[in-house]
Enzyme design. Structure first.
Site, mmCIF file in Angstrom:
data_model
loop_
_atom_site.group_PDB
_atom_site.id
_atom_site.type_symbol
_atom_site.label_atom_id
_atom_site.label_comp_id
_atom_site.label_asym_id
_atom_site.label_seq_id
_atom_site.Cartn_x
_atom_site.Cartn_y
_atom_site.Cartn_z
ATOM 1 C CG LEU A 295 -2.374 -0.441 0.907
ATOM 2 C CD1 LEU A 295 -3.079 0.533 -0.009
ATOM 3 C CD2 LEU A 295 -2.400 -1.827 0.286
ATOM 4 C CB ALA A 608 -6.071 -8.312 -0.218
ATOM 5 C CG HIS A 609 -0.649 -5.688 1.206
ATOM 6 N ND1 HIS A 609 -1.674 -4.764 1.202
ATOM 7 C CD2 HIS A 609 0.309 -5.195 2.030
ATOM 8 C CE1 HIS A 609 -1.347 -3.756 1.989
ATOM 9 N NE2 HIS A 609 -0.154 -3.988 2.507
ATOM 10 C CB ALA A 610 0.488 -10.307 4.584
#
Length: 697
Positions: A295, A608-610
């Site tokens: 992000l 979406a991501h970690a």
């Protein structure tokens, strides 16, 4: 006596004399004021000792008393005797704020009146300004009738308020030196700075001058709070996140060395607080983690595209800008999460010098920060402005170097890059390094330096030129003059290239050798081409968007009940193709639960991501278009219909694809195809026709 006069008396006792002119410069007042101060000191000595003890000759004040009489002055009793020390109203308000930040219980108006030997009415008047100061900085000052006044804050917030108070007071000309001394008179601050400096050298994490001073103040506060029994093990520190291993290790060594040299037992949580300062205010960037902050990368890329489009300048190929911006935004996000502040002393100068760029960035940031992912004040925004200003200046550079130059700036990379960009635009220089002032001696020992170009006042035997952070014509003339004095030929960048071309053409007119001319022109181009900032690297190093979004990683019209299942559906595609494991999907969901719906990057779109790459097997991206949009909890951009999932194994391979995606999401044409496509191939066709080609195909 006021605080300035008290410290002048201490200097007289310790040194035997003081110079009136030097004291006027130190305290930023006129010599007449210093002479008045000396009259007050002379009266004090006369009252205590019953004879004249001060003589002024040749602009120097001499103390004419013996050691026994020094004891009679009772200087130690004066330290906290605010009847003897007639502090000003502004000094008193700073001290009251300091007391409130320090206190663990409520304090009353009468307590302050008794402590500072003034009336209750005077303290009430002081609190009118104190409340304004607190309100401006969102500090929760609470007043309970009949019970007292206190600051409703956690330990973490109190540390931030105390640091802000010290920064504010040291910006006041009249309190530049001695407010700090007044608060930390019993602490050897120079020892603290030496410990931090040694740790910087050992771990290679360099603080800006402001951050260096801020960390030293923070440690001094911790020591004082420990000595006053106001510090203990805190569970708050355990809630801090994103502390990288290297800053934590460096912080651990600093705290353990502080404990050893000051004979303390600061709690282990103090390591976390110091690590937060290092992580949020240094130039440290863990390259292994860059790709996991998708992000931040998206935000930086989107900002670059937005600014470039308005200025009609292509900034997308400037990797230096992208890397610098990602690094700053990561630190900015880090500071925002941990209630930290940063100060940009060049703020007003930058806003005045780049009003158009400042306005463009302000509009972009105001339109995007409502998502709650990053918050900007003017200090943060003008640091971002520095990166863009430096990038714009770099576009016209044609660097060649002759003299060895060291650039010294107090605010770190952003400022120094701007200075270096301007220098390379006009001169052939070899910039050996850019450094904060307190690291000057280290770099003078490491590199051969012909000239120091500095934006801060400097005392050095090495030739140096003081310049503005944004170089003026006068600065350029001073640099030329100094280089000429040192025996260097002054070579203008543009003139240098023109001269080389002229020589080549003269040779051609004599030889008429076409092949030789082509070879020489090719060699010249190889020397001046701006390849260092290009995003187009070797084939295969970057993934194109069409390589990540394929018919195997796109699914349309998926039906899910909520946002968690939407992330699972998008992640499942990558898991089935062996890009990730289920651990990464769970980590992506956990990130939203912990930090909120910041992954909703624009209207109807989530990325979406970690926050780490655990569970990532190879770089990949997926997309699901939901049959029915779902709510993520983002008031501005809900409901979400398109969920992308990004997983990366390194810090660079996905950046071109992410850049293209950011640009496509701003296009109505792309969004229409995204909304109406009946099969993945329609979307893929558009991507292939419009994406950045880094493969040379």
């Amino acid at each position: 006596m006021n605080i300035r006069q008290k410290h002048m008396l201490n200097t007289l006792v310790n040194d035997g004399s003081i110079h009136i002119g030097t004291s006027a410069q130190k305290f930023n007042v006129g010599e007449r004021t210093i002479r008045y101060d000396l009259d007050v000191i002379a009266d004090y000595i006369s009252t205590k000792l019953q004879h004249q003890g001060l003589m002024i000759k040749n602009n120097i004040a001499h103390l004419m008393i013996n050691q026994d009489e020094i004891q009679d002055l009772r200087l130690e009793e004066m330290d906290n005797d605010y009847y003897e020390i007639k502090i000003s109203s502004e000094e008193r308000m700073i001290m009251i704020l300091y007391d409130l930040c320090w206190a663990t219980d409520k304090m009353t108006i009468q307590q302050f009146a008794d402590k500072y030997f003034v009336s209750r009415g005077t303290i009430n008047s002081d609190f009118i300004e104190i409340k304004k100061w607190c309100h401006k900085r969102h500090i929760p000052l609470v007043s309970l009738k009949g019970k007292g006044i206190y600051i409703d804050a956690t330990e973490k917030q109190r540390r931030a308020y105390l640091s802000e108070l010290i920064r504010s007071s040291t910006k006041l000309d009249h309190y530049k030196d001695f407010i700090f001394i007044e608060w930390f008179k019993d602490i050897d601050v120079e020892t603290i700075k030496t410990i931090v400096t040694k740790a910087e050298k050992k771990y290679g994490i360099w603080l800006t001058d402001i951050a260096f001073e801020g960390l030293s103040i923070h440690i001094a506060l911790s020591i004082k709070r420990y000595q006053s029994h106001h510090i203990s093990e805190s569970h708050e520190a355990s809630h801090y996140t994103d502390i990288d291993p290297l800053p934590y290790q460096m912080a651990s060594e600093i705290v353990h060395e502080i404990n050893r040299q000051f004979e303390l037992k600061l709690p282990e949580t103090e390591i976390i607080y110091v690590a937060i300062h290092l992580g949020g205010k240094s130039s440290y960037l863990n390259e292994d983690d860059v790709g996991s902050h998708a992000l931040v990368e998206y935000y930086a890329i989107n900002m670059i595209i937005h600014v470039g489009n308005i200025l009609k300048v292509d900034l997308k190929q400037d990797k230096r800008l992208l890397d610098g911006l990602i690094q700053h935004l990561r630190a900015c996000r880090y500071r925002y999460k941990n209630d930290m502040v940063i100060e940009n002393p060049l703020k007003e100068d930058l806003i005045e010098s780049y009003p158009n760029l400042y306005q463009i960035l302000s509009l972009f940031i105001n339109d995007t920060q409502d998502q709650g992912y990053i918050r900007f004040n003017d200090d943060e925004m003008t640091y971002v402005l520095l990166h863009f200003a430096a990038a714009i200046n770099r576009r016209s550079q044609k660097s060649k170097e002759i003299p060895n130059i060291l650039v010294v700036c107090s605010t770190g990379l952003g400022t120094s890059e701007l200075v270096v960009s301007s220098l390379n635009r006009y001169f052939k220089l070899k910039i050996q390094a850019c450094t904060a002032l307190h690291q000057l001696q280290y770099y003078l020992g490491k590199y051969p330096i012909d000239l120091i170009i500095t934006t801060v006042p400097l005392e050095s035997i090495v030739p140096h030129v003081r310049v503005h952070p944004i170089l003026t014509d006068e600065d350029n003339n001073n640099i030329r003059k100094k280089l000429s004095e040192l025996g260097f030929e002054i070579i203008n960048q543009e003139d240098s290239i023109t001269k080389e071309l002229s020589i080549l053409m003269d040779h051609y007119m004599k030889d008429k050798d076409d092949s030789k001319l082509i070879n020489e022109l090719t060699e010249l181009y190889q020397k001046i081409k701006p390849n260092e900032n290009s995003l187009e690297r070797t084939m295969g190093e970057y993934k194109m968007l069409s390589e990540l979004l394929t018919d195997q990683t796109i699914q349309l019209n998926i039906d899910v009940p909520d946002w968690q299942e939407a992330i699972r559906a998008s992640g499942k595609i990558l898991a089935e193709q062996e890009y990730i494991t289920d651990d990464y999907i769970q980590a992506s969901i956990h990130s939203v639960k912990e930090y909120g719906p910041y992954i909703v990057i624009t209207k109807g779109v989530a990325l979406a991501h970690a926050t780490n790459n655990q569970g990532v097997l190879r770089t990949g991206m997926s997309l699901v278009r939901l049959k029915t949009p779902v709510e993520f909890g983002n008031a501005n951009n809900d409901p979400v219909r398109f969920v992308f999932t990004l997983a990366t194994i390194d810090s660079t391979s996905h950046l071109v694809a992410l850049s293209d995606l950011a640009e496509f999401l701003e296009r109505k044409e792309f969004m229409n195809i995204l909304s109406r496509a009946t099969e993945a191939e329609q979307l893929i066709k558009y991507i292939k026709e419009n994406e950045t080609n880094v493969k040379g195909e």
